[in-house]
Design a protein around this motif. Structure first.
Motif, mmCIF file in Angstrom:
data_model
loop_
_atom_site.group_PDB
_atom_site.id
_atom_site.type_symbol
_atom_site.label_atom_id
_atom_site.label_comp_id
_atom_site.label_asym_id
_atom_site.label_seq_id
_atom_site.Cartn_x
_atom_site.Cartn_y
_atom_site.Cartn_z
ATOM 1 N N ASP A 58 0.813 -1.219 0.000
ATOM 2 C CA ASP A 58 0.000 0.000 0.000
ATOM 3 C C ASP A 58 0.845 1.267 0.000
ATOM 4 O OD1 ASP A 58 0.989 -0.328 2.534
ATOM 5 O OD2 ASP A 58 -0.903 0.063 3.565
ATOM 6 N N SER A 59 2.146 1.153 -0.183
ATOM 7 C CA SER A 59 3.000 2.340 -0.220
ATOM 8 C C SER A 59 2.640 3.228 -1.406
ATOM 9 C CB SER A 59 4.475 1.952 -0.316
ATOM 10 O OG SER A 59 4.917 1.327 0.877
ATOM 11 N N ALA A 60 2.635 4.536 -1.148
ATOM 12 C CA ALA A 60 2.347 5.520 -2.191
ATOM 13 C C ALA A 60 3.615 6.329 -2.472
ATOM 14 C CB ALA A 60 1.218 6.433 -1.757
ATOM 15 N N ARG A 195 -5.969 5.438 -3.753
ATOM 16 C CA ARG A 195 -4.716 5.979 -3.208
ATOM 17 C C ARG A 195 -4.099 7.023 -4.139
ATOM 18 N NH1 ARG A 195 -3.464 0.319 -2.253
ATOM 19 N NH2 ARG A 195 -4.100 -0.277 -0.157
ATOM 20 N N HIS A 208 0.576 6.799 3.910
ATOM 21 C CA HIS A 208 1.414 5.753 3.304
ATOM 22 C C HIS A 208 2.415 6.282 2.273
ATOM 23 C CE1 HIS A 208 -1.144 2.794 5.264
ATOM 24 N NE2 HIS A 208 -2.206 3.369 4.712
ATOM 25 N N SER A 241 0.095 4.590 -6.436
ATOM 26 C CA SER A 241 0.683 3.322 -5.999
ATOM 27 C C SER A 241 0.646 2.332 -7.162
ATOM 28 C CB SER A 241 -0.109 2.749 -4.827
ATOM 29 O OG SER A 241 -1.429 2.379 -5.241
ATOM 30 N N GLU A 243 -0.778 -0.617 -7.213
ATOM 31 C CA GLU A 243 -2.116 -1.195 -7.375
ATOM 32 C C GLU A 243 -3.046 -0.240 -8.106
ATOM 33 O OE1 GLU A 243 -3.437 -2.383 -3.512
ATOM 34 O OE2 GLU A 243 -2.219 -4.214 -3.510
ATOM 35 N N ASP A 244 -2.977 1.052 -7.780
ATOM 36 C CA ASP A 244 -3.841 2.014 -8.462
ATOM 37 C C ASP A 244 -3.464 2.166 -9.928
ATOM 38 O OD1 ASP A 244 -5.183 2.432 -6.114
ATOM 39 O OD2 ASP A 244 -5.064 4.618 -6.205
#
Length: 541
Positions: A58-60, A195, A208, A241, A243-244
């Motif tokens: 989940d790091s941005a 995010r 994050h 991120s 995932e996004d």
């Protein structure tokens, strides 16, 4: 692809990330998307060295110029609704821009063919580097001070952040919304990119968000927090991120937001006025990589680097983001892509570099007598490297035996002459130059001492002796800066080194003289701002 192949790909990614798998280094995260699904997602290294927090799923990160495609998407969505046309003159939406004597369109902005000088370069020449706080009004004032262009609109390519700040401002003027709100409402929320947000102020707290780091200079080594004070908008303000961004990749195939027409429009290229192809589409670059069509864009901001890479015909995309200013996500992402597409039909083998003896004569400094531009060529562990205006780039072999910049952001292809003294360079739009090797031992031109001013920069440069060396002191619109180093190149060509916390930037400068031989000014060229004249104060016309 079978499960066993995915396992192998995951392990190859893990091996590529191994150098960052330490608790004393800022890190790197990699995602591989196949047919819209995030099938590999790994991280290595630290999100915060101070707090001992590792990077996680989940790091941005600040993704910098990868933001540009989203700004272009906003413009294209408004065009699809009939609220603007990409052929509109920018003055129809931004009447405060000066008259440059040529028609600049919204399309020129998106394709980086406007000729507008880069606002970050404008600020740097006035003594303000990225680490110094300023406002969006300061950036716009720098753009609006200009009375000249890098080139006639549509004729050349030159990367300019000014283009995308202005595109974001057009979105805000037309919609009455802020660009962050428009992007969130129209793109991020519908795609579940929870995010991802535009964070204009670098001091805002973001959940994050990994801290960006630069290597500390000096014998002690180590790391320091990257200093950055400029506001960020349509040119590079997004935090996101892996995932996004994988959700955005999926949208490229599903068309959930904008439909297939939006994706096609983002990837649409436009030729230069001479008919040659421009690789820069609309916030994205399109090129051939190992025989397949690749669509990508990188991002660079103090302490953060990103590579967003798609190969649509294979269904693969690679997302690589780092909070380590010494890392190279571009080449790591391509190494991951190589592992994913190796042995697929139509994929060419990686070309081998010429033998060491063929490259041995390449290193040196070169000068284009016509423009005053300079290049430094080196070998780094046998890999040929170029450097222009302080920006280094790795070179790769081409099918015709030349060397080309591996990054698609650099339009540079070169071949060394048989006698080893001339570098024949092809740049954007097919323009060619002959750079000849420069002998060491040059002396500074005579008569440089004095004060020089540029209305376009709003600054006065004073060249005077300090501690036994001639240096530049700058009085700019926002601050004073200096001393800046001056280095002789050849004859009336010199380099001036302005401040930069990303690399050791330099300006190529030609000394201007009157009929009597007296110095009348300086013709200054940076990497993204050309043909700036600093006139000697008190010089006879």
């Amino acid at each position: 692809m079978a499960d066993l192949d995915l396992m192998l790909l995951d392990r190859r990614v893990a091996r590529l990330l191994a150098p960052w798998d330490r608790t004393d280094l800022p890190g790197m995260t990699v995602g591989v998307v196949r047919d819209g699904e995030l099938v590999v997602h790994r991280q290595a290294g630290m999100a915060s060295l101070e707090l001992g927090v590792k990077l996680g799923p989940d790091s941005a990160f600040r993704i910098a110029s990868v933001s540009k495609q989203f700004t272009c998407a906003a413009i294209l969505m408004l065009a699809a609704e009939g609220r603007l046309g990409v052929a509109d003159d920018v003055h129809a939406h931004l009447p405060e821009l000066p008259d440059f004597g040529a028609r600049i369109t919204i399309a020129h902005l998106m394709h980086n063919t406007s000729g507008l000088r880069d606002m970050l370069e404008i600020m740097r020449l006035g003594g303000v580097d990225l680490s110094v706080p300023c406002s969006r009004a300061d950036l716009l004032a720098g753009i609006c001070r200009q009375r000249g262009l890098n080139f006639a609109p549509g004729s050349r390519y030159m990367y300019s952040n000014s283009n995308f700040l202005l595109l974001g401002l057009i979105v805000e003027r037309l919609t009455g919304e802020t660009l962050p709100d428009f992007l969130d409402t129209r793109i991020f929320a519908p795609l579940g990119m929870l995010r991802t947000r535009m964070v204009e102020s670098t001091t805002d707290v973001v959940p994050h968000l990994a801290t960006g780091y630069l290597p500390r200079n000096g014998d002690g080594g180590g790391w320091m927090r990257a200093a950055h004070g400029f506001p960020l908008g349509g040119e590079g303000g997004l935090v996101s991120s892996v995932e996004d961004l994988a959700l955005w990749v999926r949208n490229m195939s599903t068309g959930r937001v904008g439909g297939a027409a939006l994706v096609q429009a983002l990837e649409t290229q436009a030729p230069f006025t001479n008919g040659r192809s421009n690789n820069y589409a609309r916030g994205l670059q399109v090129r051939s990589y190992r025989g397949v069509r690749a669509v990508d864009h990188g991002g660079l901001w103090p302490g953060y680097k990103t590579e967003f890479l798609r190969v649509p015909e294979t269904g693969f995309a690679v997302i690589c983001i780092s909070n380590n200013g010494a890392s190279d996500p571009y080449h790591l992402a391509h190494a991951v892509l190589d592992a994913a597409i190796e042995a697929r039909p139509g994929v060419h083998p990686v070309r081998a570099l010429p033998p060491a003896e063929a490259l041995a004569g390449l290193p040196g400094r070169y000068l284009d007598p016509a423009s005053g531009a300079t290049l430094d060529m080196t070998l780094n562990g046998g890999t040929p490297m170029g450097c222009a205006n302080g920006v280094p780039f790795q070179l790769r072999p081409t099918a015709d035996g030349r060397l080309a910049a591996s990054r698609s952001a650099e339009d540079f292809t070169a071949a060394l002459s048989a006698d080893g003294d001339t570098l024949e360079v092809e740049a954007d739009a097919g323009f060619t130059s002959s750079y000849r090797r420069v002998a060491p031992g040059a002396a500074l031109p005579a008569g440089l001492e004095g004060a020089y001013e540029s209305p376009d920069i709003g600054a006065v440069w004073t060249l005077a002796e300090k501690d036994g060396a001639l240096t530049v002191q700058v009085a700019g619109p926002l601050m004073k800066n200096g001393p800046w180093e001056i280095e002789p190149i050849e004859g009336d060509v010199i380099r001036i080194y302005p401040p930069s916390n990303l690399y050791r930037a330099w300006l190529d400068v030609r000394v201007l003289r009157g009929a009597d031989g007296a110095v009348t000014g300086l013709n200054v060229n940076g990497g993204r701002a050309r043909h700036l004249v600093f006139t000697r104060m008190g010089a006879r016309p």
